[in-house]
Design a protein around this motif. Structure first.
Motif, PDB file in Angstrom:
ATOM      1  N   VAL A   1       2.829  -5.379   2.183  1.00 32.35           N
ATOM      2  CA  VAL A   1       1.839  -5.854   3.032  1.00 32.35           C
ATOM      3  C   VAL A   1       1.778  -7.514   2.849  1.00 32.35           C
ATOM      4  O   VAL A   1       1.656  -8.257   3.944  1.00 32.35           O
ATOM      5  CB  VAL A   1       0.230  -5.468   2.931  1.00 32.35           C
TER       6      VAL A   1
ATOM      7  N   PRO B   1      -1.172 -13.390  12.894  1.00 34.34           N
ATOM      8  CA  PRO B   1      -1.436 -12.365  13.717  1.00 34.34           C
ATOM      9  C   PRO B   1      -2.327 -11.087  13.020  1.00 34.34           C
ATOM     10  O   PRO B   1      -2.212 -10.996  11.839  1.00 34.34           O
ATOM     11  CB  PRO B   1       0.066 -12.029  13.950  1.00 34.34           C
ATOM     12  N   SER B   2      -2.663 -10.318  13.849  1.00 33.54           N
ATOM     13  CA  SER B   2      -3.405  -9.017  13.310  1.00 33.54           C
ATOM     14  C   SER B   2      -2.498  -8.173  12.484  1.00 33.54           C
ATOM     15  O   SER B   2      -1.325  -7.829  12.695  1.00 33.54           O
ATOM     16  CB  SER B   2      -3.736  -8.218  14.455  1.00 33.54           C
ATOM     17  N   GLY B   3      -3.150  -7.915  11.500  1.00 36.29           N
ATOM     18  CA  GLY B   3      -2.062  -7.037  10.455  1.00 36.29           C
ATOM     19  C   GLY B   3      -1.491  -7.652   9.605  1.00 36.29           C
ATOM     20  O   GLY B   3      -0.551  -7.361   8.716  1.00 36.29           O
ATOM     21  N   CYS B   4      -1.421  -9.036   9.595  1.00 29.36           N
ATOM     22  CA  CYS B   4      -0.353  -9.995   8.570  1.00 29.36           C
ATOM     23  C   CYS B   4      -0.904 -10.132   7.269  1.00 29.36           C
ATOM     24  O   CYS B   4      -0.247 -10.575   6.422  1.00 29.36           O
ATOM     25  CB  CYS B   4      -0.187 -11.447   9.020  1.00 29.36           C
ATOM     26  N   GLY B   5      -2.102  -9.260   6.924  1.00 28.59           N
ATOM     27  CA  GLY B   5      -2.605  -9.234   5.680  1.00 28.59           C
ATOM     28  C   GLY B   5      -3.643 -10.443   5.137  1.00 28.59           C
ATOM     29  O   GLY B   5      -4.018 -10.762   3.867  1.00 28.59           O
ATOM     30  N   LYS B   6      -4.295 -11.097   6.221  1.00 28.28           N
ATOM     31  CA  LYS B   6      -5.274 -12.133   5.666  1.00 28.28           C
ATOM     32  C   LYS B   6      -6.418 -11.509   5.020  1.00 28.28           C
ATOM     33  O   LYS B   6      -6.823 -11.912   4.018  1.00 28.28           O
ATOM     34  CB  LYS B   6      -5.667 -12.661   7.147  1.00 28.28           C
ATOM     35  N   SER B   7      -7.033 -10.186   5.384  1.00 29.12           N
ATOM     36  CA  SER B   7      -7.996  -9.879   4.677  1.00 29.12           C
ATOM     37  C   SER B   7      -7.836  -9.198   3.407  1.00 29.12           C
ATOM     38  O   SER B   7      -8.350  -9.429   2.237  1.00 29.12           O
ATOM     39  CB  SER B   7      -8.677  -8.606   5.532  1.00 29.12           C
ATOM     40  N   THR B   8      -6.464  -8.819   3.334  1.00 29.47           N
ATOM     41  CA  THR B   8      -5.833  -8.394   2.180  1.00 29.47           C
ATOM     42  C   THR B   8      -5.758  -9.555   1.158  1.00 29.47           C
ATOM     43  O   THR B   8      -6.197  -9.418  -0.209  1.00 29.47           O
ATOM     44  CB  THR B   8      -4.506  -7.734   2.082  1.00 29.47           C
TER      45      THR B   8
ATOM     46  N   HIS C   1      -9.248 -15.103  13.687  1.00 25.96           N
ATOM     47  CA  HIS C   1      -8.221 -14.975  14.671  1.00 25.96           C
ATOM     48  C   HIS C   1      -8.235 -16.158  15.525  1.00 25.96           C
ATOM     49  O   HIS C   1      -7.500 -16.288  16.416  1.00 25.96           O
ATOM     50  CB  HIS C   1      -8.717 -13.918  15.407  1.00 25.96           C
TER      51      HIS C   1
ATOM     52  N   PHE D   1       0.808  -1.186  -0.090  1.00 27.25           N
ATOM     53  CA  PHE D   1       0.075   0.149  -0.142  1.00 27.25           C
ATOM     54  C   PHE D   1       0.858   1.235   0.012  1.00 27.25           C
ATOM     55  O   PHE D   1       1.887   1.265   0.757  1.00 27.25           O
ATOM     56  CB  PHE D   1      -0.860   0.170   1.130  1.00 27.25           C
TER      57      PHE D   1
ATOM     58  N   LYS E   1       3.908   0.590   2.313  1.00 26.91           N
ATOM     59  CA  LYS E   1       3.965  -0.480   3.214  1.00 26.91           C
ATOM     60  C   LYS E   1       3.813  -1.543   2.277  1.00 26.91           C
ATOM     61  O   LYS E   1       2.859  -2.208   1.747  1.00 26.91           O
ATOM     62  CB  LYS E   1       2.719  -0.235   3.936  1.00 26.91           C
TER      63      LYS E   1
HETATM   64  N1  LIG Z   1      -6.243   0.470   2.248  1.00 20.49           N
HETATM   65  C1  LIG Z   1      -5.155   0.267   3.038  1.00 20.49           C
HETATM   66  N2  LIG Z   1      -4.545   1.465   3.017  1.00 20.49           N
HETATM   67  C2  LIG Z   1      -3.128   1.120   3.585  1.00 20.49           C
HETATM   68  N3  LIG Z   1      -2.969   0.167   4.270  1.00 20.49           N
HETATM   69  C3  LIG Z   1      -3.574  -0.778   4.408  1.00 20.49           C
HETATM   70  C4  LIG Z   1      -4.889  -0.704   3.759  1.00 20.49           C
HETATM   71  N4  LIG Z   1      -5.699  -1.666   4.010  1.00 20.49           N
HETATM   72  C5  LIG Z   1      -4.984  -2.585   4.855  1.00 20.49           C
HETATM   73  N5  LIG Z   1      -3.865  -1.851   5.082  1.00 20.49           N
HETATM   74  C6  LIG Z   1      -2.627  -2.478   6.056  1.00 20.49           C
HETATM   75  O1  LIG Z   1      -2.263  -3.683   5.576  1.00 20.49           O
HETATM   76  C7  LIG Z   1      -1.948  -4.596   6.654  1.00 20.49           C
HETATM   77  C8  LIG Z   1      -2.700  -5.705   6.409  1.00 20.49           C
HETATM   78  O2  LIG Z   1      -4.117  -5.556   6.789  1.00 20.49           O
HETATM   79  P1  LIG Z   1      -5.163  -6.532   6.716  1.00 20.49           P
HETATM   80  O3  LIG Z   1      -6.544  -6.088   7.247  1.00 20.49           O
HETATM   81  O4  LIG Z   1      -5.034  -7.343   5.471  1.00 20.49           O
HETATM   82  O5  LIG Z   1      -4.606  -7.586   7.826  1.00 20.49           O
HETATM   83  P2  LIG Z   1      -5.451  -8.631   8.731  1.00 20.49           P
HETATM   84  O6  LIG Z   1      -4.368  -9.901   8.903  1.00 20.49           O
HETATM   85  O7  LIG Z   1      -6.602  -9.375   8.118  1.00 20.49           O
HETATM   86  O8  LIG Z   1      -5.722  -7.803  10.107  1.00 20.49           O
HETATM   87  P3  LIG Z   1      -6.595  -7.932  11.209  1.00 20.49           P
HETATM   88  O9  LIG Z   1      -6.609  -9.655  11.687  1.00 20.49           O
HETATM   89  O10 LIG Z   1      -6.431  -7.218  12.416  1.00 20.49           O
HETATM   90  O11 LIG Z   1      -8.189  -8.023  10.712  1.00 20.49           O
HETATM   91  C9  LIG Z   1      -2.272  -3.757   7.797  1.00 20.49           C
HETATM   92  O12 LIG Z   1      -0.978  -3.137   8.148  1.00 20.49           O
HETATM   93  C10 LIG Z   1      -3.050  -2.575   7.359  1.00 20.49           C
HETATM   94  O13 LIG Z   1      -2.946  -1.461   8.188  1.00 20.49           O
END
Ligand SMILES: Nc1ncnc2c1ncn2[C@@H]1O[C@H](COP(=O)(O)OP(=O)(O)OP(=O)(O)O)[C@@H](O)[C@H]1O
Length: 256
Positions: A24, A43-50, A192, A15, A22
């Motif tokens: 991801v 872990p939170s923020g590891c990019g699962k949702s992405t 999670h 991103f 960043k």
């Molecule tokens: N649109 C965006 N712009 C900038 N950074 C983003 C965007 N979407 C996600 N991120 C960043 O990308 C990283 C991964 O986000 P993501 O939501 O995929 O993680 P996650 O593993 O699903 O987190 P969680 O378990 O907390 O939901 C995070 O650091 C988040 O801040």
């Protein structure tokens, strides 16, 4: 063996906001076969949702290749249903109108589709209700019925039960398994919760963070019917916890 339904090769994602970049996801490779139930934890923020959003075609700005049934994913499609933590029903429409609204205008037999899919999730009696009249669990069931109405080949579930109480969550997990067996839809759930991942998934993909990547993949041997109390269930859950999460927690303890 049938061709994969999802094939991800050398996927990286970053991103950019202002001058900041960043990273991801880095070099993610994953093959998912038709009919599989895959859990993704990390872990939170590891990019699962992405990662899930990329599979759903909600994000197409990445490096590498992501294929659905041998064709590159270019955007969202009805064959890939998405279910989020919040139900995302339109509050000004009734349950049946919400389902109808999600269908293409050319859809025939809309009435039948609504009835059949509400029946699948056990909610045939709330057709005329508005979302605010439903409990959280019921609203989430409606969002599942709405996704199923579009006859997806794959369901992408992003923490779908994360906002529900423990009992409702267990009921819906069982319903998801029933649906999976009945409809033979490929399911990919991001969670999670190690217990949820092991209870639902045939395969648990564990991701690591900064940047997000696949750390480990576990094949889950499931007893039929599945049990939350069997020694095997606990063994598999503990194995994932010990091999991955305990180490992370210890690092955290040592640094405070
Ligand atoms: N649109 C965006 N712009 C900038 N950074 C983003 C965007 N979407 C996600 N991120 C960043 O990308 C990283 C991964 O986000 P993501 O939501 O995929 O993680 P996650 O593993 O699903 O987190 P969680 O378990 O907390 O939901 C995070 O650091 C988040 O801040």
């Amino acid at each position: 063996m049938a061709d994969p339904i999802i094939q991800i090769e050398k996927l990286s994602k970053q991103f950019v906001s202002g001058k900041q970049t960043k990273k991801v996801l880095e070099n993610v490779n994953l093959t998912i076969n038709p009919g599989e139930f895959i859990s993704i934890i990390g872990p939170s923020g590891c990019g699962k949702s992405t990662l899930l959003r990329i599979m759903g075609g909600l994000d197409t700005d990445y490096e590498g290749s992501v294929y659905f049934e041998n064709g590159p994913i270019k955007g969202p499609g009805r064959e890939r249903g998405f279910i989020f933590q919040d139900h995302r029903l339109l509050p000004w429409l009734t349950v049946e109108e919400n389902i109808k609204f999600s269908l293409p205008e050319s859809t025939e037999n809309v009435e039948k589709i609504i009835v059949e899919n509400l029946e699948i999730v056990g909610l045939q009696d709330v057709r005329k209700a508005y979302p605010k009249q439903l409990s959280g669990g019921m609203a989430q069931r409606v969002s599942i019925a709405r996704a199923l109405s579009n006859q997806p080949k794959i369901l992408l579930l992003d923490e779908p039960f994360g906002a529900l109480d423990a009992i409702t969550k267990m009921h819906l997990q069982e319903e998801m398994l029933r649906l999976w067996e009945m409809e033979q839809i490929t399911m990919i759930i991001v969670t999670h919760d190690i217990e949820e991942a092991v209870y639902l998934g045939q395969r648990v993909i564990v991701m690591d963070t900064q940047p997000g990547r696949i750390k480990q993949s576990y094949n889950i041997e499931q007893s039929i019917p599945r049990s939350r109390v069997s020694p095997e269930f606990h063994r598999q859950k503990d194995k994932i916890y010990k091999e991955f999460f305990e180490e992370k927690l210890q690092t955290f303890y040592y640094t405070i």
